[in-house]
Design an enzyme around this catalytic site. Structure first.
Site, PDB file in Angstrom:
ATOM      1  CG  ASP A  29       8.516   0.665  -8.900  1.00 55.79           C
ATOM      2  OD1 ASP A  29       9.733   0.887  -8.743  1.00 55.79           O
ATOM      3  OD2 ASP A  29       7.915   0.917  -9.966  1.00 55.79           O
ATOM      4  CD  GLU A  63       1.869   4.470  -9.164  1.00 54.31           C
ATOM      5  OE1 GLU A  63       2.179   3.358  -8.699  1.00 54.31           O
ATOM      6  OE2 GLU A  63       2.610   5.087  -9.963  1.00 54.31           O
ATOM      7  CG  LEU A  84      -6.457  -5.256 -14.445  1.00 63.39           C
ATOM      8  CD1 LEU A  84      -6.878  -3.908 -13.888  1.00 63.39           C
ATOM      9  CD2 LEU A  84      -5.000  -5.198 -14.882  1.00 63.39           C
ATOM     10  CB  CYS A 105      22.967   3.493 -17.183  1.00 63.01           C
ATOM     11  SG  CYS A 105      22.389   4.082 -15.572  1.00 63.01           S
ATOM     12  CE1 TYR A 143       6.080   2.641  -5.839  1.00 62.13           C
ATOM     13  CE2 TYR A 143       3.867   1.812  -6.272  1.00 62.13           C
ATOM     14  CZ  TYR A 143       5.022   2.429  -6.708  1.00 62.13           C
ATOM     15  OH  TYR A 143       5.117   2.870  -8.002  1.00 62.13           O
TER      16      TYR A 143
END
Length: 358
Positions: free
Chosen positions: A147, A46, A89, A209, A129
């Site tokens: 997110d 995460e 990163l 969906c 989050y």
């Protein structure tokens, strides 16, 4: 087309979890549907995934686990090694906070991550989050992580037309209202997967969906327009002169940036301050790391950070083997890849090597 009738939140969860059981992405930090993942793996992934894509993160995740299989080993690692492994990163404050968080969990909490949002929020580098995501995915808490993928799904599901970022609290409340008590971790990951693979930004695949018939935006034909985002401000441009200094014994001068601020704690090619105004030659010379015969290399290096564009002119000099620098450290050129240079600094190094060879 008429709007969908109100559907109970447990119906939404039931449909989405059934879809997830069939279509869950296989990711190295995940457990199979119905099982809990290792909290260390969830936390590490995460943090890495903040502002970064799954595809980019996967090799870094594997590398970190091979080097530091547990939070105790990560906590014991030199911070410079962690920063070097993180290179590429971006958003390097995450790496500093990652190491600090590992030390708190290892030394103060016995290697056990808190299992609540409130407890997780107390750790370095863990915001709302990330705390919600870890609490849900690692500990099956009925949390409501939000997110970019989940924002998009929720905005379309309930046709929330207020622009982001102002609509975040509305979206968070909507998400919280549909989180089930059973398998909330799988539900959070299902929402992420739905956004990544089906409810895509420009071409939502509504026909595939599992929630299409209860999606208000789909019924109104406005799914592609949501979520609404406020207009972005134009990014300013900053400029600098970088000093590529090569010693006759094949070493290159690098220095470590201050801990606080952009690229904090990372090694860099020495440069002037980063300013919006272009650098006059005399002023740039005054900030050179050592006295040398500098030559401006043709062309410039360009890089874009979150809040500004960056243009770098590179000056190069070769100095005798015995030369010392008041600040910085000399790195053998053949070991430069071990320095963990951030992307912009690798661009500067590549530019200098290429132009020197022409």
């Amino acid at each position: 087309m008429s709007e969908p009738a109100s559907v109970a939140s447990d119906t939404i969860a039931e449909r989405l979890l059934a879809w997830y059981d069939r279509h869950a992405r296989r990711l190295p930090w995940r457990a199979p549907p119905g099982q809990r993942a290792d909290p260390y793996h969830v936390w590490l992934s995460e943090v890495m995934l903040q502002q970064t894509t799954v595809q980019t993160v996967q090799p870094y995740f594997h590398d970190f686990l091979s080097r530091w299989p547990s939070v105790h080993e990560l906590a014991a690692a030199p911070r410079e090694d962690v920063l070097a492994a993180w290179a590429g990163l971006g958003y390097y404050a995450r790496a500093r906070n990652l190491h600090a968080c590992a030390q708190v969990v290892s030394r103060e909490l016995g290697g056990v991550f808190p299992d609540t949002e409130a407890g997780l929020r107390k750790l370095p580098g863990i915001g709302p989050y990330t705390a919600a995501a870890i609490a849900a995915i690692a500990f099956d808490r009925p949390s409501a992580p939000l997110d970019g993928n989940i924002e998009r799904v929720v905005a379309r599901l309930f046709a929330v037309e207020d622009p982001l970022p102002g609509a975040k609290e509305t979206l968070r409340a909507r998400m919280g209202a549909i989180v089930p008590q059973q398998r909330p971790g799988d539900f959070a990951q299902a929402m992420m997967d739905l956004g990544a693979g089906i409810c895509q930004p420009r071409k939502p695949r509504c026909m595939l969906c599992p929630l299409s018939d209860v999606c208000t935006a789909s019924a109104r034909g406005i799914a592609v327009d949501l979520p609404v985002k406020a207009a972005k401000k134009a990014k300013p441009t900053r400029q600098a002169v970088a000093f590529w200094t090569v010693r006759a014994d094949g070493c290159v001068l690098l220095r470590r940036r201050p801990d606080k601020g952009l690229l904090g704690g990372m090694l860099e090619v020495p440069s002037t301050d980063w300013t919006e105004a272009p650098w006059a030659e005399g002023a740039a010379f005054a900030q050179a790391p050592i006295s040398a015969s500098w030559t401006e290399l043709p062309g410039v290096v360009r890089h874009t950070f979150t809040h500004f564009h960056f243009t770098i002119t590179v000056w190069a000099a070769e100095v005798p083997a015995h030369t010392r620098a008041e600040t910085g450290e000399w790195w053998p050129f053949e070991r430069l890849s071990d320095a963990g240079l951030p992307t912009v600094m690798r661009k500067i190094a590549d530019h200098a090597v290429k132009k020197a060879a022409e």
